[in-house]
Scaffold this motif. Structure first.
Motif, PDB file in Angstrom:
ATOM      1  N   ALA B  88     -20.931  -9.287 -25.771  1.00 22.45           N
ATOM      2  CA  ALA B  88     -21.277  -7.971 -26.322  1.00 22.45           C
ATOM      3  C   ALA B  88     -22.472  -8.073 -27.267  1.00 22.45           C
ATOM      4  CB  ALA B  88     -20.079  -7.422 -27.088  1.00 22.45           C
ATOM      5  N   THR B  89     -23.387  -7.129 -27.131  1.00 22.90           N
ATOM      6  CA  THR B  89     -24.476  -7.048 -28.108  1.00 22.90           C
ATOM      7  C   THR B  89     -24.434  -5.685 -28.785  1.00 22.90           C
ATOM      8  OG1 THR B  89     -25.964  -6.320 -26.350  1.00 22.90           O
ATOM      9  CG2 THR B  89     -26.112  -8.630 -26.982  1.00 22.90           C
ATOM     10  N   PRO B  90     -24.417  -5.686 -30.105  1.00 25.08           N
ATOM     11  CA  PRO B  90     -24.479  -4.413 -30.835  1.00 25.08           C
ATOM     12  C   PRO B  90     -25.911  -3.847 -30.771  1.00 25.08           C
ATOM     13  CG  PRO B  90     -23.478  -6.158 -32.140  1.00 25.08           C
ATOM     14  CD  PRO B  90     -24.153  -6.812 -30.988  1.00 25.08           C
ATOM     15  N   TYR B  91     -26.163  -2.751 -31.476  1.00 21.90           N
ATOM     16  CA  TYR B  91     -27.513  -2.167 -31.496  1.00 21.90           C
ATOM     17  C   TYR B  91     -28.469  -3.136 -32.197  1.00 21.90           C
ATOM     18  CZ  TYR B  91     -25.684   2.248 -29.834  1.00 21.90           C
ATOM     19  OH  TYR B  91     -25.098   3.217 -29.059  1.00 21.90           O
ATOM     20  N   ARG B  92     -29.476  -3.579 -31.469  1.00 22.74           N
ATOM     21  CA  ARG B  92     -30.352  -4.640 -31.972  1.00 22.74           C
ATOM     22  C   ARG B  92     -31.276  -4.150 -33.087  1.00 22.74           C
ATOM     23  NH1 ARG B  92     -30.317  -9.052 -28.501  1.00 22.74           N
ATOM     24  NH2 ARG B  92     -32.042  -9.893 -29.695  1.00 22.74           N
ATOM     25  N   ALA B 145     -19.495  -7.791 -33.261  1.00 20.43           N
ATOM     26  CA  ALA B 145     -18.970  -7.068 -32.093  1.00 20.43           C
ATOM     27  C   ALA B 145     -17.455  -6.876 -32.207  1.00 20.43           C
ATOM     28  CB  ALA B 145     -19.325  -7.819 -30.816  1.00 20.43           C
ATOM     29  N   LEU B 148     -16.826  -4.150 -34.635  1.00 22.40           N
ATOM     30  CA  LEU B 148     -17.137  -2.834 -34.068  1.00 22.40           C
ATOM     31  C   LEU B 148     -16.039  -2.357 -33.117  1.00 22.40           C
ATOM     32  CD1 LEU B 148     -20.954  -3.388 -33.385  1.00 22.40           C
ATOM     33  CD2 LEU B 148     -19.962  -1.858 -35.095  1.00 22.40           C
TER      34      LEU B 148
END
Lengths: 471, 241
Positions: B88-92, B145, B148
């Protein structure tokens, strides 16, 4: 070995159908230009303004947003192989050229029809190829430079090229304003500086890619946003009206970048207002106003349209995170507000120029009214429609790692450029007639509004993005 | 929370294809509220697709899915689901704190600041709160992640390889955190030690079909001699193929 490496590098970056189509159009372009040589009047006036404007745009975008056509697997495998540096850099430059510089050949190819004789056709053809190589090289060189230097060089380059309109024969774009000899020599000289630097950078890409990742930017934000106490919808607007995001594959203008960066909307507005003031000064108040006003007022919305469409259609979804946003609220509601907030935020770029055009209209430049309508309504509405089309086609890629291509570039992504060209045609038509500009703005405005209101459309987009591998 | 024994997650005759590739083929299962399941299967078995269908990111071609009686894409289901995808990648372009606050706000969390502060401390993210997510190490990105996915205190948690990239002390902290949650959980993993520590039951998928369903103890009961549990799982998956 070089041929094998070039083939490998190309096929890992571009799908075969895409390469086939590019080759077909390139051959078609050459044949048609050859047949048409001398059949058009020599280039001057509008064509020259277009060439200068577009060249500045391509070079500036390459410098500012340039990037490398490298994959994550290159970093892990290709760059660790004992390859000859020269062969590696030539292969990667070829891929860069196919992916970005080749756009120049398509967009400027029609100049050859106005070349007059066979000799001038050959020289202009070579100039186009060299210009494409320069744009490609600038995209690579940008990797070495800090943001401030890139912006500075782009500004100097812009002024230098712009001077060709005032008769300076020694600029890289002078071949397209009629100064074939000195212009070609200058362009060749410019290429002799930029291309070797780019080749050297590509030869030592493992260092370059690290530099790109560790680009001289802070790892912390000085000013941050707070979403505490905000409703879901207010949070979306707060985020997207505070910052303009430059995310994704900025390829349309001959450059390729996979980055996620943010710029404060207020900063963009200040810069844009300053540029709009200069624009107003040049086209309305300067001694060259009579010469510049009409062509510049016509070209400006086209360039602004391209910038906005790229920002919206390529960038809106590239940094989106379905696992967070689409699971937190109805994707239809989320995407509706996301698109609207981004469309409004791009007015920070186009708005000041629209205001400048209104002033120009009062000063007796009638076409400026059309440009204002285009900048305020047509471009924003079209960008919403283009964003939908690009996502529907599945032509948008999610940026998960910066500085790297998220995957192979395929035909769909090339087709995604089509909406941009349709919009450019509509803008050109709008510039010709005030009535047309009002009708086009009205139709696009209503269409985009209807599309925004449809929940099923945006839920479908959310499913589509997830199926295309968006996380 | 719904009473134990009542189905919190229910999938009936679910089929999902990507073009000609069938990812899930007529899959049915039911998970009672409060229970913890491991979702096991070889690569490409359909585990991630299953989670995406349950969380409403994908729509089944046929069949029905209910999350505590609601459609997965309904706002009721979204408010009780927490989902962590693999890698998972959050908002970069947001900072760590901005990500936490933004998602908490989108989810309508009442005290956004309190929830943010809690996770900054619980997952040792405090020193990175202003950091750009694009500049974080993969491990810290995974910690964010996880935060979140859990920031709205979901009653149903779906996790895909939750401990990837985490160092051992953080893994232990996440183990404790997940164990302490009063929630129904599905954990997709290839690592049996994670499955045995976090869950009590197993759903095994292979080639889009459920090939085994039972408790971890039943799985251990299938061991032959000194055979480790991984070999049992491999045998079941291979025999199913």
């Amino acid at each position: 070995m070089l041929a094998k490496l070039v083939k490998f590098v190309l096929l890992t970056r571009f799908s075969k159908p895409l390469l086939g189509l590019v080759t077909f159009f390139l051959v078609y372009d050459v044949v048609i230009r050859g047949v048409a040589t001398g059949s058009s009047p020599e280039f001057s006036g509008g064509f020259s303004y277009y060439a200068v404007g577009a060249s500045i745009f391509f070079m500036a975008v390459s410098l500012l947003f340039g990037g490398l056509f490298i994959l994550k697997s290159d970093r892990d495998y290709l760059l660790t192989l004992p390859l000859k540096r020269r062969e590696l850099s030539l292969s990667l430059f070829t891929a860069q050229f196919v992916g970005s510089g080749i756009t120049i050949l398509f967009l400027f190819g029609f100049y050859l029809a106005g070349a007059g004789t066979l000799q001038t056709t050959i020289v202009l053809g070579a100039d186009l190829a060299i210009l494409a190589a320069v744009v490609t090289a600038l995209g690579v060189v940008s990797n070495i430079l800090s943001t401030r230097v890139r912006a500075g060089v782009a500004a100097i380059l812009g002024v230098w090229c712009l001077s060709s309109i005032l008769g300076n024969p020694f600029t890289p774009v002078s071949p397209f304003t009629g100064d074939l000899l000195y212009g070609s020599i200058t362009l060749f000289g410019f290429a002799a500086v930029t291309v070797p630097v780019a080749l050297r950078e590509l030869a030592y890409l493992e260092l370059g890619s690290m530099r790109s990742l560790l680009r001289a930017t802070s790892s912390e934000y000085k000013k941050t946003m707070s979403f505490a106490g905000k409703s879901p919808v207010r949070a979306i607007y707060s985020y997207h009206l505070s910052f303009l995001e430059l995310v994704g594959r900025v390829n349309l203008a001959g450059s390729t970048s996979y980055r996620a960066a943010r710029v404060r909307t207020s900063t963009v507005l200040i810069i844009s207002s300053a540029l709009a003031a200069i624009y107003l000064l040049l086209t309305g108040l300067s001694p060259f106003a009579d010469l510049l006003s009409r062509p510049v007022v016509i070209v400006l919305p086209i360039l602004m349209g391209i910038i906005t469409l790229v920002l919206m259609s390529q960038g809106t979804f590239s940094n989106e995170r379905g696992w967070l946003a689409f699971t937190a609220m109805d994707p239809a509601v989320y995407l509706r507000h996301l698109l609207l907030s981004r469309a409004v935020s791009t007015l920070a770029i186009t708005g000041p120029f629209a205001v400048a055009n209104i002033v120009l209209a009062f000063r007796g430049v009638p076409v400026a009214v059309n440009s204002s309508i285009v900048l305020l309504v047509t471009v924003s509405s079209a960008s919403i429609l283009a964003t939908y089309l690009v996502a529907r086609l599945g032509a948008v890629q999610q940026v998960k790692e910066e500085g790297m291509m998220p995957g192979q570039f395929d035909l769909k992504q090339l087709l995604a450029i089509i909406p941009t060209y349709i919009v450019i045609i509509l803008i050109v038509v709008s510039e010709i007639s005030l009535r047309a500009s009002i009708v086009i703005a009205g139709v696009l405005g209503i269409l985009s509004l209807l599309m925004m209101l449809s929940k099923s459309v945006w839920r479908g987009i959310a499913y589509r993005l997830t199926e295309r591998g968006f996380v | 929370m719904a009473s134990s024994g009542q189905a919190c997650i229910e999938a009936k005759f679910v089929t999902k294809s990507y073009g000609k590739t069938v990812a899930l083929d007529d899959v049915s299962f039911s998970i009672p509220c409060g229970e913890r399941y491991a979702l096991l299967g070889p690569n490409g078995a359909g585990k991630s697709t299953t989670l995406k269908l349950l969380v409403g990111l994908l729509k089944p071609d046929t069949g029905t899915i209910r999350i505590q009686g609601y459609e997965p894409f309904s706002s009721e289901a979204k408010s009780i689901l927490g989902y962590l995808p693999e890698d998972a990648t959050p908002y970069r372009t947001l900072s760590v704190r901005e990500n936490l606050e933004y998602i908490a706000a989108l989810r309508g969390v009442k005290d956004v600041r309190e929830a943010t502060e809690r996770f900054l401390d619980d997952l040792s993210l405090r020193e990175y709160e202003r950091a750009k997510v694009g500049k974080l190490s993969r491990g810290n990105m995974q910690k964010l992640a996880i935060a979140l996915a859990l920031i709205h205190r979901p009653r149903i948690v779906l996790l895909d390889e939750p401990l990837n990239y985490l160092d051992i002390p953080t893994q232990e902290r996440v183990f404790k955190m997940l164990k302490s949650l009063d929630s129904t959980q599905i954990v997709s993993t290839h690592i049996m030690s994670i499955a045995t520590r976090l869950t009590e039951k197993v759903i095994m998928i292979s080639r889009g079909k459920i090939v085994w369903n039972g408790t971890i103890d039943m799985l251990k009961g299938l061991e032959q001699g000194e055979e480790p549990i991984e070999s049992v799982v491999a045998r079941l998956m291979t025999n199913a193929g």
